[in-house]
Design a protein around this motif. Structure first.
Motif, PDB file in Angstrom:
ATOM      1  N   PHE A 165      63.869  38.336   3.541  1.00 58.30           N
ATOM      2  CA  PHE A 165      62.623  37.791   4.098  1.00 58.30           C
ATOM      3  C   PHE A 165      61.548  37.919   3.033  1.00 58.30           C
ATOM      4  CE2 PHE A 165      62.605  36.834   8.638  1.00 58.30           C
ATOM      5  CZ  PHE A 165      63.806  37.351   9.073  1.00 58.30           C
ATOM      6  N   ASP A 166      60.626  36.992   2.991  1.00 56.87           N
ATOM      7  CA  ASP A 166      59.424  37.174   2.167  1.00 56.87           C
ATOM      8  C   ASP A 166      58.485  38.110   2.919  1.00 56.87           C
ATOM      9  OD1 ASP A 166      59.215  33.759   0.831  1.00 56.87           O
ATOM     10  OD2 ASP A 166      60.503  35.493   0.382  1.00 56.87           O
ATOM     11  N   ASP A 167      57.375  38.445   2.321  1.00 54.60           N
ATOM     12  CA  ASP A 167      56.486  39.443   2.914  1.00 54.60           C
ATOM     13  C   ASP A 167      55.855  39.009   4.227  1.00 54.60           C
ATOM     14  OD1 ASP A 167      55.620  40.614  -0.328  1.00 54.60           O
ATOM     15  OD2 ASP A 167      56.746  41.646   1.236  1.00 54.60           O
ATOM     16  N   ASP A 168      55.495  37.763   4.390  1.00 52.85           N
ATOM     17  CA  ASP A 168      54.762  37.332   5.587  1.00 52.85           C
ATOM     18  C   ASP A 168      55.415  36.116   6.228  1.00 52.85           C
ATOM     19  OD1 ASP A 168      52.159  35.576   3.710  1.00 52.85           O
ATOM     20  OD2 ASP A 168      54.351  35.707   3.535  1.00 52.85           O
ATOM     21  N   PRO A 169      56.591  36.302   6.788  1.00 55.91           N
ATOM     22  CA  PRO A 169      57.359  35.156   7.312  1.00 55.91           C
ATOM     23  C   PRO A 169      56.936  34.714   8.708  1.00 55.91           C
ATOM     24  CG  PRO A 169      58.587  37.169   7.672  1.00 55.91           C
ATOM     25  CD  PRO A 169      57.314  37.576   6.961  1.00 55.91           C
ATOM     26  N   VAL A 170      56.137  35.501   9.385  1.00 57.68           N
ATOM     27  CA  VAL A 170      55.849  35.219  10.801  1.00 57.68           C
ATOM     28  C   VAL A 170      54.737  34.186  10.948  1.00 57.68           C
ATOM     29  CG1 VAL A 170      55.101  36.179  13.014  1.00 57.68           C
ATOM     30  CG2 VAL A 170      56.641  37.486  11.515  1.00 57.68           C
ATOM     31  N   LEU A 171      55.070  33.118  11.665  1.00 58.10           N
ATOM     32  CA  LEU A 171      54.058  32.116  11.993  1.00 58.10           C
ATOM     33  C   LEU A 171      53.543  32.401  13.392  1.00 58.10           C
ATOM     34  CD1 LEU A 171      55.896  28.824  10.852  1.00 58.10           C
ATOM     35  CD2 LEU A 171      53.977  29.995   9.683  1.00 58.10           C
ATOM     36  N   ALA A 172      54.433  32.745  14.326  1.00 60.16           N
ATOM     37  CA  ALA A 172      54.104  32.998  15.750  1.00 60.16           C
ATOM     38  C   ALA A 172      53.260  31.831  16.292  1.00 60.16           C
ATOM     39  CB  ALA A 172      53.363  34.325  15.893  1.00 60.16           C
ATOM     40  N   ASP A 173      53.721  30.643  15.985  1.00 60.57           N
ATOM     41  CA  ASP A 173      52.976  29.440  16.371  1.00 60.57           C
ATOM     42  C   ASP A 173      53.416  29.014  17.765  1.00 60.57           C
ATOM     43  OD1 ASP A 173      52.353  26.182  14.811  1.00 60.57           O
ATOM     44  OD2 ASP A 173      51.978  26.945  16.850  1.00 60.57           O
ATOM     45  N   LYS A 174      52.622  29.396  18.742  1.00 59.85           N
ATOM     46  CA  LYS A 174      53.012  29.131  20.132  1.00 59.85           C
ATOM     47  C   LYS A 174      53.003  27.627  20.418  1.00 59.85           C
ATOM     48  CE  LYS A 174      51.493  33.651  21.726  1.00 59.85           C
ATOM     49  NZ  LYS A 174      50.606  34.428  22.630  1.00 59.85           N
ATOM     50  N   GLN A 175      52.132  26.883  19.706  1.00 60.41           N
ATOM     51  CA  GLN A 175      52.054  25.427  19.856  1.00 60.41           C
ATOM     52  C   GLN A 175      53.406  24.792  19.529  1.00 60.41           C
ATOM     53  OE1 GLN A 175      49.222  25.519  21.454  1.00 60.41           O
ATOM     54  NE2 GLN A 175      49.651  23.302  21.545  1.00 60.41           N
ATOM     55  N   SER A 176      53.812  25.051  18.255  1.00 58.56           N
ATOM     56  CA  SER A 176      55.034  24.380  17.769  1.00 58.56           C
ATOM     57  C   SER A 176      56.279  25.125  18.214  1.00 58.56           C
ATOM     58  CB  SER A 176      55.023  24.354  16.235  1.00 58.56           C
ATOM     59  OG  SER A 176      55.239  25.699  15.747  1.00 58.56           O
TER      60      SER A 176
END
Ligand SMILES: Cc1cc2nc3c(=O)[nH]c(=O)nc-3n(C[C@H](O)[C@H](O)[C@H](O)COP(=O)(O)O)c2cc1C
Length: 447
Positions: A165-176
């Protein structure tokens, strides 16, 4: 200089548990370890280190009865608990590359690194004894070079998993509906001689990128692996000259592999008997030596170094040890010392009881710091792994008598520079370097 606090039962002297002031049952209580870790943190040590063997040593219940256990728990579980009672001190644990699969190792150290805010270090050992092999379906341990061959692939797979994983993989994009950024995670798809691992690592990337890789092998195989992969190396050395040759030799090897000499720090072990006067310091060592049980010690030498001295004249010189697939460099260290100093078996037992082959310093604070400074300034050490003879007393002596003198000479920190183990050690934080395929690293490090 860098300082590690090597926590080990009730002390590093073989008879520490028989010291009148020591509570031999203390290691079975968590508060005992919590207090030692908090004491080391208050003194600004770089790290506490928990060693480990995956077995209880002793060829018989009687032999086991002689040796109080030094590993009363499991190091990663203990460090996870200590992480919640400390905030700055590094947390280094021993885990075997021979007896725990890379996916588990990567995950456990990533978890410790995340819950401690980036303070984890892995002391990679190959577990050099038949006693441990017997707990993992083997009649005898794997050959020395085979264990290191496995270790080279193992550490490469673990590092590749930490980079899955890269350092900041989280989008947590509830829309998409996308939780992760797919471009920031990958399979490692490792297929090697000893391991097949797909990844990615479910914990995500450790806080330090990679927990610090520590090693403590000093044989040819051990040095080859350390030069390519270790960032911190523990070693047992008896003299400044021998230690300087070891340290600079290892840094030469690392440099030849394209690493910087500062990417690899070496901390010899040192046990310290210190007091306001030399007589008092010598009395501290003599008190413990008086409790050494020679018959039991010979059993330990046999179990620990595959060297049976039970049938030879204890007041005569030790015969050369047989070949061992175990701790080759330590066996050699003891025999070389015995020959060089014309020690009898009885004298070798005493030397072994004091610190298992690590440097022994006895004297006033000035005596002790003169020696530490000479090793540090001459390139024989980047710092030291402190092996207190007894806990907490031997550690208190170092904190109260030695650290003030080191600080007075500007040789040890007044306060922590940062909050992660890498920051304490001045080590770079590795990028998610997935490009450096595990395979390439294996080719470089395989014996
Ligand atoms: C400070 C220090 C700590 C060590 N801790 C462990 C340990 O926790 N568990 C273990 O199995 N070996 C431990 N070792 C042993 C080494 O991993 C290695 O097996 C030993 O130094 C022999 O190395 P060689 O086979 O390369 O000669 C330690 C060695 C040193 C110097």
């Amino acid at each position: 200089m860098k300082l590690g606090a090597f926590l080990f039962g009730v002390g590093h002297h073989a008879a520490a548990w028989r010291h009148p002031d020591v509570d031999p049952r203390a290691p079975f209580r968590f508060d005992y370890w919590r207090d030692l870790a908090q004491k080391a943190e208050a003194a600004k040590f770089d790290a506490v280190f928990l060693a480990d063997n995956v077995a209880l040593f002793g060829a018989s219940p009687e032999a086991i009865a002689y040796n109080p256990p030094v590993y009363t728990s499991e190091p990663l579980t203990q460090l996870a608990a200590l992480a919640t009672h400390t905030s700055r001190i590094g947390l280094i644990a021993t885990v075997s590359s021979t007896y725990l699969a890379p996916y588990h190792v990567a995950r456990k150290f990533a978890a410790l690194d995340q819950l401690s805010g980036g303070r984890a270090g892995w002391n990679l050992v190959t577990s050099g004894s038949d006693t441990e092999a017997a707990n993992f379906g083997l009649d005898h341990q794997l050959a020395h070079d085979k264990r290191y061959e496995i270790a080279a692939e193992h550490v490469a797979v673990v590092q590749a998993l930490w980079d899955s994983f890269d350092d900041d993989p989280v989008l947590a994009d509830k829309q998409s509906g996308q939780f992760y950024d797919p471009a920031k995670l990958r399979y490692i798809d490792h297929k090697g001689e000893h391991f097949q691992v797909r990844g990615p690592l479910q914990t995500g990337r450790p806080t330090q990128g990679h927990p610090v890789i520590v090693q403590a092998g000093s044989s040819e195989d051990g040095q080859k692996l350390a030069a390519a992969t270790a960032e911190l190396v523990f070693t047992a050395q008896q003299s400044l000259e021998a230690s300087r040759a070891f340290v600079q030799g290892l840094k030469d090897r690392a440099q030849a592999l394209g690493r910087s000499r500062d990417d690899l720090l070496v901390l010899p072990g040192v046990t310290i008997y210190v007091a306001p006067t030399r007589e008092e310091a010598e009395a501290k060592l003599a008190l413990l030596h008086a409790f050494v049980d020679e018959a039991g010690a010979l059993q330990s030498i046999k179990a620990f170094l595959d060297w049976d001295l039970t049938q030879v004249d204890i007041d005569g010189p030790p015969p050369p040890p047989p070949f061992t697939e175990g701790w080759q460099s330590r066996q050699k260290l003891f025999y070389d010392v015995a020959v060089a100093e014309k020690l009898t078996v009885r004298q070798l037992i005493a030397r072994m009881a004091a610190a298992r082959g690590h440097l022994v310093l006895v004297g006033t604070p000035t005596d002790v710091v003169d020696e530490l400074e000479a090793w540090f300034e001459s390139g024989a050490a980047d710092g030291f792994n402190i092996l207190a003879p007894t806990f907490p007393y031997g550690l208190d002596d170092v904190i109260e008598l030695v650290l003030p003198e080191l600080r007075r000479r500007g040789l040890f920190r007044e306060d922590y520079e940062g909050s992660t183990l890498r920051e304490h050690l001045g080590l770079k934080r590795p990028d998610a370097g997935f490009v450096r395929a595990a395979q390439t690293q294996i080719e470089e490090t395989a014996p």
